[in-house]
Write a protein that holds these residues in place. Structure first.
Motif, PDB file in Angstrom:
ATOM      1  N   LYS A 258      12.218  10.864  14.028  1.00  0.00           N
ATOM      2  CA  LYS A 258      12.730  11.985  14.636  1.00  0.00           C
ATOM      3  C   LYS A 258      12.391  10.691  16.408  1.00  0.00           C
ATOM      4  CE  LYS A 258      12.232  16.288  12.120  1.00  0.00           C
ATOM      5  NZ  LYS A 258      11.182  16.981  11.870  1.00  0.00           N
ATOM      6  N   ARG A 259      11.332  10.925  16.585  1.00  0.00           N
ATOM      7  CA  ARG A 259      11.149  10.361  17.743  1.00  0.00           C
ATOM      8  C   ARG A 259      12.283   9.242  17.886  1.00  0.00           C
ATOM      9  NH1 ARG A 259       5.951   8.820  18.488  1.00  0.00           N
ATOM     10  NH2 ARG A 259       5.343   9.856  16.602  1.00  0.00           N
ATOM     11  N   ARG A 260      12.205   8.356  16.801  1.00  0.00           N
ATOM     12  CA  ARG A 260      12.793   7.480  17.259  1.00  0.00           C
ATOM     13  C   ARG A 260      14.585   7.841  17.242  1.00  0.00           C
ATOM     14  NH1 ARG A 260      12.091   3.770  12.964  1.00  0.00           N
ATOM     15  NH2 ARG A 260      14.120   2.553  13.253  1.00  0.00           N
ATOM     16  N   GLY A 261      14.334   8.771  16.901  1.00  0.00           N
ATOM     17  CA  GLY A 261      16.300   9.115  16.273  1.00  0.00           C
ATOM     18  C   GLY A 261      17.039   8.072  16.240  1.00  0.00           C
ATOM     19  N   CYS A 262      17.163   7.439  15.462  1.00  0.00           N
ATOM     20  CA  CYS A 262      18.351   7.105  14.713  1.00  0.00           C
ATOM     21  C   CYS A 262      18.588   6.506  13.456  1.00  0.00           C
ATOM     22  CB  CYS A 262      18.149   4.662  15.696  1.00  0.00           C
ATOM     23  SG  CYS A 262      16.452   3.948  14.457  1.00  0.00           S
TER      24      CYS A 262
ATOM     25  N   TYR B 152       1.056  -1.248  -0.250  1.00  0.00           N
ATOM     26  CA  TYR B 152       0.006   0.502  -0.001  1.00  0.00           C
ATOM     27  C   TYR B 152       1.085   1.043  -0.004  1.00  0.00           C
ATOM     28  CZ  TYR B 152      -4.198  -2.526   0.572  1.00  0.00           C
ATOM     29  OH  TYR B 152      -5.549  -3.777   0.489  1.00  0.00           O
ATOM     30  N   GLY B 153       2.406   1.390  -0.114  1.00  0.00           N
ATOM     31  CA  GLY B 153       3.196   2.487  -0.277  1.00  0.00           C
ATOM     32  C   GLY B 153       3.351   2.977   1.013  1.00  0.00           C
ATOM     33  N   LEU B 154       3.008   2.140   2.588  1.00  0.00           N
ATOM     34  CA  LEU B 154       2.833   3.133   3.611  1.00  0.00           C
ATOM     35  C   LEU B 154       4.024   3.130   4.507  1.00  0.00           C
ATOM     36  CD1 LEU B 154       0.206   1.092   5.344  1.00  0.00           C
ATOM     37  CD2 LEU B 154       0.368   3.110   3.950  1.00  0.00           C
ATOM     38  N   LYS B 155       4.201   4.374   4.519  1.00  0.00           N
ATOM     39  CA  LYS B 155       5.780   5.465   5.289  1.00  0.00           C
ATOM     40  C   LYS B 155       5.828   5.836   6.543  1.00  0.00           C
ATOM     41  CE  LYS B 155       7.865   5.141   1.150  1.00  0.00           C
ATOM     42  NZ  LYS B 155       8.971   3.988   0.603  1.00  0.00           N
ATOM     43  N   LYS B 156       6.779   5.459   7.835  1.00  0.00           N
ATOM     44  CA  LYS B 156       6.677   6.004   9.038  1.00  0.00           C
ATOM     45  C   LYS B 156       6.532   7.781   8.368  1.00  0.00           C
ATOM     46  CE  LYS B 156       6.504   2.186  11.019  1.00  0.00           C
ATOM     47  NZ  LYS B 156       6.071   1.934  11.772  1.00  0.00           N
ATOM     48  N   SER B 157       5.379   8.341   9.672  1.00  0.00           N
ATOM     49  CA  SER B 157       5.839   9.929   9.553  1.00  0.00           C
ATOM     50  C   SER B 157       7.552  10.202   9.701  1.00  0.00           C
ATOM     51  CB  SER B 157       4.764  10.785  10.235  1.00  0.00           C
ATOM     52  OG  SER B 157       5.317  10.635  11.965  1.00  0.00           O
ATOM     53  N   GLU B 158       6.679  11.293   9.539  1.00  0.00           N
ATOM     54  CA  GLU B 158       8.555  12.198   9.798  1.00  0.00           C
ATOM     55  C   GLU B 158       8.669  12.181  11.389  1.00  0.00           C
ATOM     56  OE1 GLU B 158      11.658  13.410   7.927  1.00  0.00           O
ATOM     57  OE2 GLU B 158      10.431  11.891   6.580  1.00  0.00           O
ATOM     58  N   ASP B 159       7.457  12.876  12.019  1.00  0.00           N
ATOM     59  CA  ASP B 159       7.657  12.949  13.177  1.00  0.00           C
ATOM     60  C   ASP B 159       8.403  11.481  14.340  1.00  0.00           C
ATOM     61  OD1 ASP B 159       6.915  15.086  14.433  1.00  0.00           O
ATOM     62  OD2 ASP B 159       4.485  14.754  14.898  1.00  0.00           O
ATOM     63  N   HIS B 160       7.756  10.640  13.040  1.00  0.00           N
ATOM     64  CA  HIS B 160       7.579   9.200  14.143  1.00  0.00           C
ATOM     65  C   HIS B 160       9.503   9.104  13.889  1.00  0.00           C
ATOM     66  CE1 HIS B 160       7.476   5.030  15.557  1.00  0.00           C
ATOM     67  NE2 HIS B 160       7.951   4.807  14.211  1.00  0.00           N
TER      68      HIS B 160
END
Length: 178
Positions: free
Chosen positions: A55-59, A45-53
């Motif tokens: 950044k929170r992961r920080g890795c 479905y071409g789903l991607k993680k959000s930029e916010d998510h």
């Protein structure tokens, strides 16, 4: 092996809604599905993680950043079947960046290696990179020097006989199992 049950429409809708802001482990718990299945549907479905998510992961590694474990040009690696490899470029492609040291030495002292030829070691020691220890051979010559051909004729004959006996024994064992 059991095939996983297909995703229902409501599960796909939940995944589309939750995927951008949740980790894969959270999604596994929410949907009670294995991680590879979730990743497969997300890709379909071409789903991607959000930029916010992200950044929170920080890795995340920035686009132009290089990992700290990158080796500089000239680094030496003692792997790949007891051959020494040297890093000769920095394209990010392992096969292009790392070259066998004996080939690099040959090309430095004697020029390009002709097509169909291999660099071999006179004394058989792949750590001896002295240019006088290197010689060009065809693959046929290398094959003739290795394996059964490297033994005296009597020993080679015994090895062949052992192979014949082993095949006969296996055939008999298979016929007894039926």
């Amino acid at each position: 092996m059991n095939r996983p049950k297909p995703f229902r429409t409501d599960e796909i809708n939940r995944l589309i809604e939750a995927f951008p802001n949740h980790t894969d482990d959270e999604l596994v718990i929410m949907l009670d599905r294995p991680k590879p299945s979730i990743r497969g549907i997300a890709k379909r479905y071409g789903l991607k993680k959000s930029e916010d998510h992200l950044k929170r992961r920080g890795c995340r590694i920035k686009k132009d950043d290089k990992p700290k474990n990158i080796k500089p040009i000239g680094s030496v690696s003692y792997s790949h079947g007891h051959y020494i490899r040297v890093k000769t470029s920095d394209t990010g492609n392992y096969g292009k960046d790392w070259s066998f040291a004996h080939r690099v030495v040959w090309e430095h002292y004697y020029g390009a290696i002709p097509k169909g030829m291999c660099v071999s070691f006179v004394d058989g020691n792949s750590y001896n990179l002295n240019p006088e220890n290197l010689v060009l051979k065809t693959k046929c010559e290398i094959l003739a020097e290795s394996g059964i051909n490297s033994f005296p004729p009597d020993v080679a004959y015994l090895i062949r006989i052992r192979g014949v006996l082993t095949r006969i024994i296996r055939q008999k064992e298979k016929s007894l199992e039926k």
